[in-house]
Scaffold this motif. Structure first.
Motif, short mmCIF file in Angstrom:
data_model
loop_
_atom_site.label_atom_id
_atom_site.label_comp_id
_atom_site.label_asym_id
_atom_site.label_seq_id
_atom_site.Cartn_x
_atom_site.Cartn_y
_atom_site.Cartn_z
N ASP A 31 -26.83 -17.56 19.30
CA ASP A 31 -27.09 -18.84 19.93
C ASP A 31 -25.82 -19.34 20.62
OD1 ASP A 31 -29.00 -21.20 20.26
OD2 ASP A 31 -27.20 -22.17 19.44
N GLU A 32 -25.95 -19.72 21.90
CA GLU A 32 -24.80 -20.16 22.68
C GLU A 32 -24.21 -21.44 22.13
OE1 GLU A 32 -23.58 -18.45 25.20
OE2 GLU A 32 -25.15 -16.92 25.23
N PHE A 33 -25.04 -22.34 21.68
CA PHE A 33 -24.58 -23.64 21.22
C PHE A 33 -23.81 -23.54 19.91
CE2 PHE A 33 -25.54 -27.71 18.95
CZ PHE A 33 -24.75 -28.53 19.73
N ARG A 34 -24.23 -22.66 19.03
CA ARG A 34 -23.60 -22.54 17.72
C ARG A 34 -22.65 -21.33 17.65
NH1 ARG A 34 -25.86 -26.18 14.39
NH2 ARG A 34 -27.95 -26.93 14.87
N ASP A 35 -22.06 -21.00 18.78
CA ASP A 35 -21.09 -19.90 18.83
C ASP A 35 -19.85 -20.27 18.03
OD1 ASP A 35 -19.43 -17.85 19.41
OD2 ASP A 35 -19.32 -18.21 21.58
N GLN A 36 -19.58 -19.54 16.96
CA GLN A 36 -18.48 -19.87 16.05
C GLN A 36 -17.15 -19.23 16.45
OE1 GLN A 36 -18.82 -22.10 13.30
NE2 GLN A 36 -20.54 -22.43 14.68
N ARG A 37 -17.18 -18.32 17.42
CA ARG A 37 -15.96 -17.58 17.71
C ARG A 37 -14.88 -18.45 18.32
NH1 ARG A 37 -18.53 -13.16 21.43
NH2 ARG A 37 -19.31 -15.12 22.28
N LEU A 38 -15.28 -19.51 19.03
CA LEU A 38 -14.30 -20.38 19.67
C LEU A 38 -13.87 -21.53 18.78
CD1 LEU A 38 -15.87 -20.52 23.24
CD2 LEU A 38 -13.99 -19.08 22.43
N GLY A 39 -14.52 -21.74 17.65
CA GLY A 39 -14.13 -22.79 16.71
C GLY A 39 -14.18 -24.16 17.36
N THR A 40 -13.10 -24.90 17.18
CA THR A 40 -13.04 -26.27 17.72
C THR A 40 -12.94 -26.28 19.24
OG1 THR A 40 -10.64 -26.27 17.43
CG2 THR A 40 -11.99 -27.16 15.63
N GLU A 41 -12.66 -25.14 19.88
CA GLU A 41 -12.55 -25.07 21.33
C GLU A 41 -13.88 -24.80 22.00
OE1 GLU A 41 -9.63 -22.18 22.28
OE2 GLU A 41 -7.99 -23.23 21.28
N SER A 42 -14.96 -24.87 21.27
CA SER A 42 -16.27 -24.61 21.84
C SER A 42 -16.51 -25.51 23.05
CB SER A 42 -17.36 -24.85 20.79
OG SER A 42 -18.63 -24.80 21.41
N PRO A 43 -16.93 -24.94 24.18
CA PRO A 43 -17.18 -25.78 25.37
C PRO A 43 -18.35 -26.73 25.19
CG PRO A 43 -17.97 -23.54 25.73
CD PRO A 43 -17.22 -23.53 24.43
#
Length: 851
Positions: A31-43
């Motif tokens: 899921d694009e919205f719950r992408d955890q790889r970017l952490g707090t930097e999620s767009p």
């Protein structure tokens, strides 16, 4: 899969709750919205907060602006002339974009550029020394079984530019979040214009959001694209001509073709507007044949040149292939590039990449098997999660999803593959990632795929910083990748670095000289503009006649008030709005309910029972809108909005009384007046406007002559009631009353309607304006010779300028009326040849032959 479970448990981007608080993606997908790889930097974090601040009602109200823009801009999948409003499929855009960080975008772009360069190498090899075949990396049947392989291009000198100038690729994420190529688009990569329009709409709906999130803009990409297209012409050419060859308004992506040409400032043309002479490509314009230096091809390979590729379609250009072989025109992309779209290539791409570049593919293709002996194909078929496709062309048969087949159907499919294994590929079914979609009341997760766009800039490629996202109609289906499918779209937002915000730089390297050039008006565009003028005037004139009939019929003071109704109905019948049998019913006292039904049949959308040879106002307005949609680059935004409002005429509930018709008819006349006003005030006086004005003036002359001829043929001496109606229809009542202050008399009324040069709705004014416009048209023959169409107008103008309607008794009055009647009858019969002669000269480019 463990990564996906972690995503489901930790809603990082939805901490603020609100609309996104109830967002629940499906299991087993990324899921694009719950992408955890970017952490707090999620767009998505800042975007979710801003959307939550809108709330459900706020987002709905804000998106109404976007829907209004889509409707006003006329974004649709088909703009067929004569199509009804209901049959035009509107472009479905989701207000929520798909977001991607600049860091991930850089990695994705690198993989896309690598793939574009690889395909260019493959195409050069397939039409060159065919090293892939001789080295055994690519089986010959993969290439030579392709119906799109153009053998006549084999052995041409290698061009000094990439063969693959435009490229698009469909990508999606697998369940682990890795990008995967689903399909390559090399034949006629489309969708770029729709992506640009999506961006324009969303940027207007969420201006502050896009600014605060540092959205990377698309303008510089299209600036560079236009500069690159112009640079492909020979350096010896001062003003290169770039033309986009479109299949025409019958194609579902025609809106994109028209929109892109307007945005890039290039010419849109269909095959019939282009011709090859002496191995050179030319555009038919109102000033003759104009050389084309760069051609963007948007018609399929098999239809590009009917001389070398037999086809039932007439969208191509006879002789185009010979012009390509002669090197006199740069074609983007040339016929033959469609072979790169064949799924049969995909299993061999990793080895080909290593062979040509020594690199592994940065973005892998979806798992695909092409094996004439069976092999892994059988394993996939029995796994229950495979997709069977044509190995070489998408149009051969639709893909088959094995899990949707019963055992008998699966056995039948297996037999087909066994009998002809090289015609099929089997791909492993891959769940696409999901992204937030607004369904009108809440946000839900739906599968998405992304189409990215690339163009060759010298020896390198440039990726558009965005894309066209296709979202599924339901959460349990996959989105259709073709633009012809009923699939929603989304915009792709690449979010830049706040510390280094993106800037749009001008593509102009030097100051340009002032130009007031005539521009290039193609013959087809000129024809469209002429008929825009004719259909608008045709609809307005019929509306004015109907309004006069209604105003006359609702006044029941005396039977004499109904006298003008019959000549007005006769005029409508002569112009194919009514049958003479319908008019005969109203020769004396008549039923007003029958008259109401008759008027409704003309003004409101006619039922299927109406004879097909009869015209109606909604039909004319539908044609007007279709032509206006094809000519958006020639009309102002205000004019286009008025056209859209005009088309709504006749689509409401039909009034149950004659008096109920008064308001809608008067409103329609106001809209027509607004249309005429914007055409007069907002359009530059170019040849485009000139043809529109000629069409309007010709049609107004025709209506005036028909009305006057009918009045004079019905009455040797027209009574005041009928003259009143004539003055009212031609909007001359107030002028006559101010000038003569009495009941209308025949000669003064006819002088005002036909002979007064100061009356803007009179015949003399129309003829003088036609004379001016015709004299300003480009002279394609000897300038000393007046064209036949112009001579017809000049003779009529000379008559109205030199004749004087003056009578001292009944005899002289009768003589004058007879002379006027003869003139009107002759001119009405000769007027259609004016438009026909103009068509032969400027649209057909042939000598006029009288029939």
């Amino acid at each position: 899969m463990p990564q996906q479970q972690a995503q489901s448990q930790v809603p990082a981007a939805a901490d603020s709750g609100g609309l996104f608080g109830a967002y629940v993606p499906g299991t087993g997908v990324f899921d694009e919205f719950r992408d955890q790889r970017l952490g707090t930097e999620s767009p998505w974090k800042d975007f979710a907060k801003r959307i939550n601040d809108f709330g459900s009602e706020g987002l709905t109200n804000s998106w109404k602006r976007g829907e209004d823009m889509l409707r006003e801009n006329g974004i649709a999948h088909n703009l067929l002339s004569g199509e009804s409003e209901e049959s035009v499929r509107r472009w479905d855009l989701d207000p929520l974009p798909m977001l991607i960080s600049e860091t991930e975008w850089a990695s994705l772009s690198k993989g896309v550029i690598q793939r574009a360069k690889l395909w260019d190498l493959i195409l050069h090899d397939c039409y060159g020394n065919q090293n892939l075949l001789t080295s055994g990396i690519l089986p010959p049947s993969v290439l030579f079984s392709q119906p799109g392989y153009v053998r006549s291009l084999r052995g041409l000198p290698k061009p000094d530019r990439p063969l693959l100038s435009l490229y698009a690729v469909d990508v999606a994420r697998d369940p682990n979040g890795n990008w995967t190529v689903i399909a390559d688009r090399t034949e006629t990569p489309n969708g770029m214009g729709f992506a640009l329009e999506n961006r324009i709409v969303l940027s207007n709906v969420f201006p502050e959001t896009s600014k605060k999130l540092h959205l990377v803009r698309l303008a510089s990409f299209f600036q560079e694209l236009r500069s690159t297209l112009v640079s492909l012409a020979s350096s010896a050419v001062d003003t290169p001509s770039v033309v986009l060859l479109s299949p025409g308004p019958g194609d579902k992506t025609y809106f994109e073709d028209a929109f892109l040409t307007r945005y890039l400032g290039i010419t849109l043309a269909v095959g019939s507007e282009l011709t090859v002479r002496n191995d050179r490509l030319f555009l038919k314009t109102v000033r003759g044949l104009q050389r084309v230096h760069v051609l963007i091809r948007r018609v399929p390979d098999g239809d590009a040149d009917p001389l070398e590729m037999p086809t039932s379609n007439l969208v191509g250009i006879p002789g185009l292939m010979q012009a390509i072989r002669s090197g006199t025109v740069a074609v983007i992309n040339p016929p033959g590039t469609a072979i790169a779209e064949a799924p049969a290539f995909l299993p061999f791409l990793p080895a080909i990449s290593r062979h040509f570049t020594g690199e592994e593919l940065l973005i892998p293709s979806i798992e695909t098997h092409w094996n004439r002996a069976g092999g892994n194909v059988e394993t996939l078929l029995t796994s229950g999660s495979a997709v069977v496709k044509s190995a070489f062309t998408r149009n051969l048969f639709p893909p088959a999803l094995t899990r949707s087949l019963d055992q008998a159907q699966l056995d039948q499919l297996r037999q087909k593959i066994t009998r002809n294994p090289e015609q099929f590929v089997v791909q492993r079914e891959m769940p696409f990632s999901t992204a937030p979609v607004w369904n009108g009341s809440s946000i839900e997760a739906r599968p998405v795929a992304v189409r990215l766009f690339v163009f060759a800039n010298g020896d390198d490629y440039r990726v558009m910083p965005g894309g066209l996202v296709r979202s599924a109609s339901r959460s349990d289906t996959l989105p259709g990748l073709s633009l012809h499918e009923n699939t929603s779209s989304k915009d792709l937002w690449v979010l830049g670095n706040p510390a280094n915000p993106p800037r749009v730089t001008s593509n102009l390297t030097h100051r340009v000289a002032i130009r007031r050039g005539r521009g290039n008006l193609s013959s087809h565009s000129a024809d469209n503009m002429l008929w825009i003028g004719r259909y608008s005037e045709r609809s307005e004139s019929a509306t004015r006649v109907l309004l006069e009939i209604v105003l006359t019929a609702v006044d029941e003071d005396s039977s004499s008030d109904l006298l003008p109704v019959q000549p007005l109905l006769h005029a409508l019948s002569k112009l194919d709005y009514l049958d003479e049998s319908d008019v005969a019913k109203f020769s004396g006292d008549f039923d007003r309910l029958s008259l109401l039904r008759l008027i409704n049949s003309i003004y409101y959308k006619p039922s299927k029972k109406r004879p097909p040879h009869l015209d109606s106002i909604p039909d004319n307005l539908g044609r007007l809108r279709s032509l206006a949609a094809l000519s958006r680059d020639r009309l102002s935004n205000e004019t286009w909005r008025i056209v859209q409002n005009l088309e709504k005429i006749g689509h409401g509930l039909q009034p149950r009384s004659l008096s109920g018709l008064r308001a809608p008819l008067q409103q329609a006349i106001l809209l027509h007046s607004a249309f005429n006003g914007t055409c007069r005030e907002n359009l530059t006086r170019t040849e485009s406007w000139r043809f529109l004005n000629i069409g309007r003036r010709l049609e107004r002359c025709s209506w005036l002559l028909t009305l006057v001829e009918q009045v004079l043929s019905d009455h040797r001496l027209p009574p005041s009631a009928i003259l009143d109606a004539l003055l009212s229809v031609t909007d001359c009542t107030m002028t006559y009353r101010f000038r003569y202050q009495g009941a209308p008399q025949p000669l003064p009324a006819l002088d005002l309607v036909l002979f007064d040069p100061a009356n803007p709705r009179g015949l003399a004014y129309q003829l003088a304006d036609l004379d001016q416009n015709l004299s300003e048209l480009p002279q394609t023959n000897d300038e000393r010779i007046i064209r036949p169409a112009h001579r017809t107008i000049l003779r009529a103008l000379h008559f109205v300028q030199t004749e004087l309607l003056q009578a001292h008794d009944e005899k002289s009055e009768a003589v004058n009326l007879k002379r006027v009647q003869t003139f009107v009858t002759d001119l009405r019969k000769n007027l259609p040849t004016v438009a026909e002669q103009l068509g032969w000269e400027f649209f057909t480019h042939a000598s006029y032959t009288a029939t």
